[in-house]
Write an enzyme that holds these catalytic residues in place. Structure first.
Site, PDB file in Angstrom:
ATOM      1  N   LYS A  47      25.147  76.655  23.673  1.00  0.00           N
ATOM      2  CA  LYS A  47      25.756  75.746  22.691  1.00  0.00           C
ATOM      3  C   LYS A  47      27.221  75.463  23.014  1.00  0.00           C
ATOM      4  CE  LYS A  47      27.200  79.190  19.245  1.00  0.00           C
ATOM      5  NZ  LYS A  47      28.636  78.975  19.420  1.00  0.00           N
ATOM      6  N   THR A  48      27.951  76.471  23.499  1.00  0.00           N
ATOM      7  CA  THR A  48      29.364  76.248  23.826  1.00  0.00           C
ATOM      8  C   THR A  48      29.491  75.256  24.975  1.00  0.00           C
ATOM      9  OG1 THR A  48      29.923  78.487  23.099  1.00  0.00           O
ATOM     10  CG2 THR A  48      31.523  77.356  24.497  1.00  0.00           C
ATOM     11  N   ASP A 239      31.529  74.179  15.277  1.00  0.00           N
ATOM     12  CA  ASP A 239      30.754  75.273  15.875  1.00  0.00           C
ATOM     13  C   ASP A 239      30.287  76.238  14.782  1.00  0.00           C
ATOM     14  OD1 ASP A 239      29.628  76.849  17.850  1.00  0.00           O
ATOM     15  OD2 ASP A 239      31.479  77.956  18.239  1.00  0.00           O
ATOM     16  N   GLU A 240      29.156  76.927  15.021  1.00  0.00           N
ATOM     17  CA  GLU A 240      28.621  77.964  14.117  1.00  0.00           C
ATOM     18  C   GLU A 240      28.516  77.459  12.674  1.00  0.00           C
ATOM     19  OE1 GLU A 240      27.376  80.462  15.395  1.00  0.00           O
ATOM     20  OE2 GLU A 240      28.555  81.308  17.040  1.00  0.00           O
ATOM     21  N   GLN A 270      20.258  82.549  12.766  1.00  0.00           N
ATOM     22  CA  GLN A 270      21.301  83.558  12.966  1.00  0.00           C
ATOM     23  C   GLN A 270      22.329  83.552  11.829  1.00  0.00           C
ATOM     24  OE1 GLN A 270      22.536  84.342  17.198  1.00  0.00           O
ATOM     25  NE2 GLN A 270      21.619  82.335  17.566  1.00  0.00           N
ATOM     26  N   ARG A 615      19.717  89.988  21.393  1.00  0.00           N
ATOM     27  CA  ARG A 615      20.950  90.393  22.094  1.00  0.00           C
ATOM     28  C   ARG A 615      20.659  90.884  23.511  1.00  0.00           C
ATOM     29  NH1 ARG A 615      23.692  87.272  20.363  1.00  0.00           N
ATOM     30  NH2 ARG A 615      21.738  86.587  19.421  1.00  0.00           N
TER      31      ARG A 615
END
Length: 670
Positions: A47-48, A239-240, A270, A615
């Protein structure tokens, strides 16, 4: 409008091959996300990368840097994105607005302070400053609250006010929901809040929450501010987005009200921070807030093996309120996750420590291994086992279990029982009582040293030299110490700790810590932990001797690979390791027992499990302790967590642990 561009020069003149650098999903976002756009970015889906390429793409299309707003949640993320944009462009896009919500809010407000009734040079209160001002407001009430030992401490009041502001929930309702035992003080807390707001205004200062509330205020109430920012920000990227609260979502709506070009990136799977005020409904209702919104999905995962993703996908599919997604692995197949059923928490610690050493020998550095848990107390037995084996570890985002303030407070009382002349423990145990600071604590200890025994301390008249308030504090200290003088309690460390907790320290926790319920849970588990030991001295020696293991290393590993990571799942979000252990996967532990009462809370717990599972890159170990000890009920049979029960059994392998003789620890007999 749809752009089909393979190569394009950036604002710096560098040619960027978007189709080569991006996968098909990312490319569509970068080139097609005009208007309101929701990007559902699965774990490890890049995503970044997508965001920074979108910024570069806009600049390459001729959008001026000052017309782009890029909002992140942390300073670290902001710096990372800024650096990566500059690396991609090979130049710095001067004028680009990027940073956290609070950073952008501060920058915006300073252009319109007069509209808010502030001067241009207003100061910003950090958390310590805010707490100090809350204390001043508490002192200035007509009826001082300092003498009321049950009144919430400044940190709790600050937390209540902040949560209320960021969620848009009235202060009374916030108190009732989060700290119902403080509801009788609701009116007084409101007066403190009002006084706090007035003093900030008079002193020309704002706290962090004000940077958001005042930002929203000028957008809604100042025509000049609204005109400037809605006209300036032609493109807004967030973002997020699943972690935004009510205030932040409203700010973005106002900013995007003119051009409508708002791109939010997030993953509802998430969303795990409701306790901080984050509202998952912001991302779930995005298509309702922006009726013409486009929805993109990033489902190609570059982190985990397919076996990991199959398990994670199966788990999260049980949530009702979500966007349907299915992560696809880019990496090669490895091995199925392992479900390991162990006898109890000690066998869990033994297995995890042993398997970590095996992984280390097989070539996985300690720094690429993590042990994740739902609550901090679940690491107690493991921390002890790791230190005994000399396996170095760090606790991410916090301190080790036995070094937490509330654990050390309780153990200080127990240490006095073992060694009545332990001055440091006296000072710690006395100082938590109202009216007793370090000076009076020292005088009380000196008086005890003359008396020579705890029994004389308990005698009537001891402490007459103290002022009235300090005498009351000493009386509370005596109340806690008294049960420790019972015959035979030195052989029952669990009963000694229980006596301290139930004689008044649990009440202290409820009024002094903003995460009181978590700390009370820690204390209950400390009692359970102590049950294994045959004496108070054995328990205290073992805890103390942990320190001697800190500097030891395993097979001279390089320093940057020295430490295993222990972390709560909340602290682990956004990180990745080669191998991950999720411990304590049993009923009543994970999910949290309170979550069973509400579908919304249970779904957040499932998202927490999903975050933990995703993770890892290659190896995942799910640990289920079959039994656990509870000091109120004795040995309890613990069923597997519902998050294990509901999984397709074909998605994991079962590992059996060989039976071992029960270990009872007693250093006095070693």
């Amino acid at each position: 409008m749809k752009y089909v561009i393979k190569k394009e020069k950036s604002v710096s003149g560098k040619t960027i091959d978007y189709q080569k650098d991006l996968n098909e999903e990312q490319y569509r976002v970068v080139t097609e996300a005009e208007g309101a756009s929701l990007v559902l970015a699965g774990a490890g889906s890049g995503k970044t990368r997508t965001l920074i390429y979108r910024v570069a793409y806009l600049l390459g299309k001729g959008i001026a840097p000052e017309n782009i707003l890029l909002v992140t949640f942390t300073n670290k993320a902001a710096r990372n994105m800024q650096d990566r944009i500059e690396m991609l462009l090979e130049s710095k896009p001067k004028g680009l607005w990027s940073g956290t919500f609070h950073h952008i809010g501060n920058r915006s407000i300073r252009l319109f302070t007069k509209e808010l009734g502030f001067r241009a040079n207003f100061g910003i209160l950090d958390e310590e400053d805010a707490l100090s001002l809350i204390k001043v407001c508490m002192s200035s009430l007509n009826k001082p609250v300092k003498k009321d030992e049950y009144f919430p401490k400044p940190k709790i009041i600050r937390s209540l006010i902040s949560f209320s502001i960021n969620t848009g929930i009235a202060l009374e309702a916030t108190i009732a929901k989060r700290y119902p035992y403080f509801f009788p003080y609701a009116e007084t807390i409101k007066k403190i809040r009002d006084e706090y707001d007035e003093k900030k205004k008079n002193s020309n200062t704002m706290d962090y929450d004000d940077l958001l509330t005042n930002w929203l205020a000028i957008l809604r109430n100042s025509s000049s501010a609204r005109e400037k920012f809605t006209q300036q920000f032609r493109y807004i990227l967030v973002d997020e987005y699943q972690d935004t609260n009510m205030l932040q979502a409203e700010i973005i709506k106002e900013l995007a009200s003119r051009h409508g070009n708002v791109l939010v990136v997030g993953d509802d799977a998430q969303a795990i921070y409701s306790f901080r005020g984050a509202d998952v409904s912001n991302i779930l209702r995005f298509p309702d807030d922006y009726p013409d919104a486009k929805i993109f999905k990033l489902e190609t995962n570059y982190r985990s093996a397919p076996e990991i993703l199959e398990l994670a996908n199966d788990s999260i599919s049980k949530n009702k309120h979500q966007y349907e997604k299915h992560l696809k692995a880019k990496n090669e197949s490895f091995q199925k996750p392992a479900l390991v059923e162990v006898k109890d928490l000690y066998e869990q610690a033994d297995f995890v420590a042993q398997r970590i050493l095996e992984l280390r020998d097989e070539g996985t550095p300690l720094g690429k291994i993590a042990v994740l848990f739902r609550a901090h107390y679940q690491a107690a037995e493991l921390e002890m086992e790791l230190t005994k084996r000399g396996i170095p570890f760090v606790v991410r985002g916090g301190v080790r279990f036995f070094e937490q303030a509330h654990i050390k407070d309780v153990l200080a009382h127990v240490k006095i029982l073992l060694n009545p002349f332990d001055e440091i423990s006296w000072m710690r145990a006395l100082s938590i009582q109202p009216g007793i600071g370090s000076i009076y604590a020292g005088k009380i200890f000196d008086e005890f040293a003359k008396a020579g025994s705890l029994e004389k301390v308990m005698a009537k008249g001891f402490g007459r030299f103290l002022p009235e308030r300090a005498q009351k504090g000493l009386a509370k200290f005596k109340k806690i110490i008294k049960p420790l003088l019972r015959e035979g309690i030195k052989k029952r460390p669990d009963e000694a700790i229980r006596a301290v907790v139930e004689a008044g320290y649990d009440s202290y926790v409820m009024t002094h810590f903003d995460n009181a319920s978590d700390r009370v849970e820690d204390l209950r588990e400390l009692i359970n932990f102590a049950h294994t030991y045959k004496s108070v001295s054995g328990l205290l020696h073992d805890i103390t001797l942990r320190e001697s293991f800190r500097g030891e290393t395993i097979r001279e590993a390089p320093s940057h690979e020295e430490h295993l990571v222990l972390s709560t799942i909340h602290q682990a979000k956004g990180l990745e390791w080669g191998a991950v252990f999720i411990v304590g996967l049993c009923e009543g532990r994970f999910p949290h027992p309170k979550a069973a009462q509400e579908l919304v809370e249970m779904e957040e717990e499932r998202r927490l499990f999903y975050v933990a599972a995703t993770r890892t890159e290659r190896e995942l170990y799910l640990i289920h302790p079959i039994t656990r000890y509870d000091y109120k009920m004795g040995t309890v049979i613990s069923r597997k967590s519902i998050f294990i029960e509901e999984l397709d059994e074909n998605l994991y392998d079962r590992w059996d642990i060989e039976e071992d003789s029960e270990k009872v620890i007693d250093l006095d007999e070693q």
